[in-house]
Design a protein around this motif. Structure first.
Motif, short mmCIF file in Angstrom:
data_model
loop_
_atom_site.label_atom_id
_atom_site.label_comp_id
_atom_site.label_asym_id
_atom_site.label_seq_id
_atom_site.Cartn_x
_atom_site.Cartn_y
_atom_site.Cartn_z
N PHE A 37 5.16 -0.94 -6.63
CA PHE A 37 4.64 -2.27 -6.33
C PHE A 37 3.11 -2.26 -6.37
CE2 PHE A 37 8.64 -3.83 -4.19
CZ PHE A 37 8.73 -5.01 -4.93
N LEU A 38 2.52 -1.18 -5.88
CA LEU A 38 1.06 -1.09 -5.85
C LEU A 38 0.49 -1.09 -7.27
CD1 LEU A 38 -1.47 -0.79 -4.11
CD2 LEU A 38 -1.14 1.70 -4.20
N ARG A 39 1.14 -0.30 -8.15
CA ARG A 39 0.68 -0.28 -9.55
C ARG A 39 0.78 -1.66 -10.19
NH1 ARG A 39 4.40 3.62 -12.45
NH2 ARG A 39 3.37 2.69 -14.27
N LEU A 40 1.90 -2.33 -9.95
CA LEU A 40 2.08 -3.67 -10.53
C LEU A 40 1.06 -4.66 -9.99
CD1 LEU A 40 5.98 -3.99 -10.49
CD2 LEU A 40 4.51 -4.15 -12.51
N THR A 41 0.79 -4.57 -8.71
CA THR A 41 -0.17 -5.49 -8.10
C THR A 41 -1.57 -5.25 -8.66
OG1 THR A 41 1.16 -5.51 -6.08
CG2 THR A 41 -1.08 -6.37 -5.92
N ARG A 42 -1.91 -3.98 -8.88
CA ARG A 42 -3.24 -3.67 -9.43
C ARG A 42 -3.36 -4.07 -10.89
NH1 ARG A 42 -3.93 2.35 -6.67
NH2 ARG A 42 -4.89 1.64 -4.71
N GLU A 43 -2.30 -3.82 -11.65
CA GLU A 43 -2.35 -4.15 -13.07
C GLU A 43 -2.21 -5.65 -13.33
OE1 GLU A 43 0.49 -1.90 -15.25
OE2 GLU A 43 -0.22 0.05 -14.49
N GLY A 44 -1.53 -6.33 -12.43
CA GLY A 44 -1.30 -7.75 -12.62
C GLY A 44 -0.08 -8.00 -13.50
N TYR A 45 0.43 -9.22 -13.40
CA TYR A 45 1.62 -9.59 -14.18
C TYR A 45 1.44 -11.03 -14.63
CZ TYR A 45 6.50 -10.55 -15.39
OH TYR A 45 7.65 -10.90 -16.04
N ASP A 46 1.56 -11.24 -15.91
CA ASP A 46 1.40 -12.58 -16.47
C ASP A 46 2.73 -13.33 -16.34
OD1 ASP A 46 0.51 -14.83 -17.73
OD2 ASP A 46 0.56 -13.98 -19.75
N PHE A 47 2.93 -13.96 -15.21
CA PHE A 47 4.21 -14.64 -14.95
C PHE A 47 4.31 -15.89 -15.80
CE2 PHE A 47 6.98 -17.62 -12.80
CZ PHE A 47 8.07 -16.84 -12.49
N ASP A 48 5.37 -15.98 -16.57
CA ASP A 48 5.62 -17.14 -17.42
C ASP A 48 7.10 -17.45 -17.35
OD1 ASP A 48 6.45 -18.52 -19.96
OD2 ASP A 48 4.30 -18.50 -20.32
N LEU A 49 7.44 -18.60 -16.84
CA LEU A 49 8.84 -18.95 -16.62
C LEU A 49 9.61 -19.05 -17.94
CD1 LEU A 49 10.46 -19.31 -14.07
CD2 LEU A 49 10.12 -21.78 -14.24
N ASP A 50 8.95 -19.50 -19.01
CA ASP A 50 9.62 -19.58 -20.31
C ASP A 50 9.96 -18.19 -20.82
OD1 ASP A 50 9.62 -22.48 -20.94
OD2 ASP A 50 7.46 -22.24 -20.79
N GLN A 51 9.04 -17.24 -20.66
CA GLN A 51 9.32 -15.86 -21.09
C GLN A 51 10.42 -15.23 -20.24
OE1 GLN A 51 5.69 -13.59 -21.19
NE2 GLN A 51 4.70 -14.94 -22.68
N LEU A 52 10.41 -15.53 -18.94
CA LEU A 52 11.45 -15.02 -18.06
C LEU A 52 12.81 -15.56 -18.49
CD1 LEU A 52 11.91 -13.37 -15.41
CD2 LEU A 52 11.81 -15.57 -14.21
N PHE A 53 12.84 -16.85 -18.83
CA PHE A 53 14.09 -17.47 -19.30
C PHE A 53 14.59 -16.78 -20.57
CE2 PHE A 53 15.66 -20.44 -22.55
CZ PHE A 53 16.91 -20.72 -22.01
N GLU A 54 13.70 -16.55 -21.53
CA GLU A 54 14.10 -15.93 -22.79
C GLU A 54 14.58 -14.50 -22.58
OE1 GLU A 54 14.62 -16.74 -25.85
OE2 GLU A 54 14.04 -18.84 -25.71
N PHE A 55 13.88 -13.75 -21.74
CA PHE A 55 14.30 -12.36 -21.48
C PHE A 55 15.69 -12.34 -20.88
CE2 PHE A 55 14.72 -8.64 -18.76
CZ PHE A 55 14.26 -7.61 -19.57
N GLY A 56 15.92 -13.15 -19.86
CA GLY A 56 17.23 -13.17 -19.21
C GLY A 56 18.32 -13.66 -20.14
N ALA A 109 0.82 -1.23 0.00
CA ALA A 109 0.00 0.00 0.00
C ALA A 109 0.85 1.27 0.00
CB ALA A 109 -0.95 -0.01 1.20
N GLU A 110 2.01 1.23 0.65
CA GLU A 110 2.85 2.43 0.75
C GLU A 110 4.02 2.39 -0.23
OE1 GLU A 110 3.99 2.99 4.79
OE2 GLU A 110 1.93 3.04 5.53
N HIS A 111 3.99 1.50 -1.17
CA HIS A 111 5.06 1.39 -2.17
C HIS A 111 4.42 1.52 -3.56
CE1 HIS A 111 7.84 0.02 0.98
NE2 HIS A 111 6.81 -0.69 1.43
N PRO A 112 4.42 2.74 -4.11
CA PRO A 112 3.60 3.05 -5.28
C PRO A 112 3.86 2.18 -6.52
CG PRO A 112 5.17 4.81 -4.84
CD PRO A 112 5.18 3.91 -3.65
#
Length: 324
Positions: free
Chosen positions: A281-300, A276-279
């Motif tokens: 993080f708050l935006r990300l939590t509200r917008e949501g994040y499509d976590f995909d381990l394959d995409q994370l692997f490719e990005f890294g 709530a006091e970390h703007p």
């Protein structure tokens, strides 16, 4: 009726109708998770339920297949409340392994157990039970559990190979290919990442072609051998480190019965309160994040190779300056 019982019932009906005949493969745990959109823990319970009913059996190197079931051996299914739990149920004895006990059959059975249930479920006793063999008889073919795990790693690394055409690729494409092949092996065998050691590497002959491919690719770009080895270890550890999440997630699903998305949905109110006091993080939590381990692997992977590119370019520039 629990979801795993519903799925097991569907598969039982297919067996009874003759759509799946003795010796036919039944869906694996991964296929069950995809087809019925359930967690790995649920899929594991499905196969345990069918094994408990004597309808299927594990065949090393093949998977889980429909067992030979006589009418007398397949009574009408009792209500769930009248049946023993999975922990109490006695798994029917497997048929004797055709062709006798061999190292290859032992390793194949061990890989299947680790793939479906994790490395913690692996033991010499468990492998012997899958093969309907005496536990001590395994020691004529493998020295101990550690030796068996080494043989398992040797076997799964046979899937990593390169063609003559691959050798014509530029350095970045060669490293992308190597990293993705390794990622695919970790994907197929989630236990492998934790079994491999970075600090005390096991002597695996079938893993050497992968290492030679990466080392020779980097060496051909003019890097000194110390830098070549450091870059190789960095790439390997990146893929392995990311892959460690595969086994951890499979274990978490088995323990909770929830996949990562369901778990996050359950935790959302607590996260909202925490951020709530970390703007940002708050935006990300509200917008949501499509976590995909394959995409994370490719990005890294791409960012890591960007760094290698800068290193190779600077090495080439220094060599050019030294010649001039």
């Amino acid at each position: 009726m629990d979801r795993y019982e519903q799925i097991a019932g569907e598969l039982r009906q297919r067996i009874e109708r003759g759509e799946l005949r003795p010796g036919d493969r039944v869906p694996s745990t991964r296929e069950i998770t995809r087809r019925w959109n359930v967690a790995m823990a649920t899929a594991t319970k499905v196969l345990a339920e069918l094994r408990g009913q004597g309808l299927v059996r594990a065949v090393p190197g093949v998977g889980t297949v429909v067992a030979e079931v006589t009418e007398a051996a397949a009574p009408t299914r009792a209500p769930a409340s009248a049946r023993p739990s999975a922990g109490e149920r006695q798994i029917p004895r497997r048929l004797t392994v055709e062709g006798g006990l061999t190292t290859d059959r032992i390793v194949a059975a061990a890989v299947e157990i680790a793939d479906s249930e994790g490395l913690d479920a692996l033991s010499m006793r468990r492998v012997a039970a899958e093969l309907d063999a005496a536990t001590m008889s395994l020691y004529r073919h493998v020295p101990d559990k550690d030796g068996l795990v080494n043989l398992m790693m040797e076997q799964v690394f046979t899937a990593v190979g390169f063609s003559a055409a691959d050798a014509e690729l530029p350095w970045r494409a060669r490293l992308e290919l190597a990293a993705r092949l390794l990622w695919d092996v970790f994907r197929a065998h989630p236990w492998l990442a934790s079994a491999l050691s970075m600090t005390r590497p096991q002597p695996l002959s079938n893993a050497l072609p992968f290492g030679e491919w990466v080392l020779s690719t980097l060496a051909a770009e003019g890097l000194d051998l110390q830098t070549v080895l450091t870059a190789y270890l960095t790439l390997f550890n990146y893929v392995r480190g990311t892959a460690l999440n595969l086994e951890m997630e499979a274990a978490a699903e088995a323990a909770t019965g929830q996949d990562a998305e369901a778990w996050m949905d359950q935790q959302e109110p607590q996260f909202m309160e925490l951020v709530a006091e970390h703007p940002t993080f708050l935006r990300l939590t509200r917008e949501g994040y499509d976590f995909d381990l394959d995409q994370l692997f490719e990005f890294g992977l791409q960012r890591l190779l960007d760094g290698f590119a800068a290193l190779i370019d600077s090495t080439a520039q220094r060599s050019s300056s030294a010649r001039s």
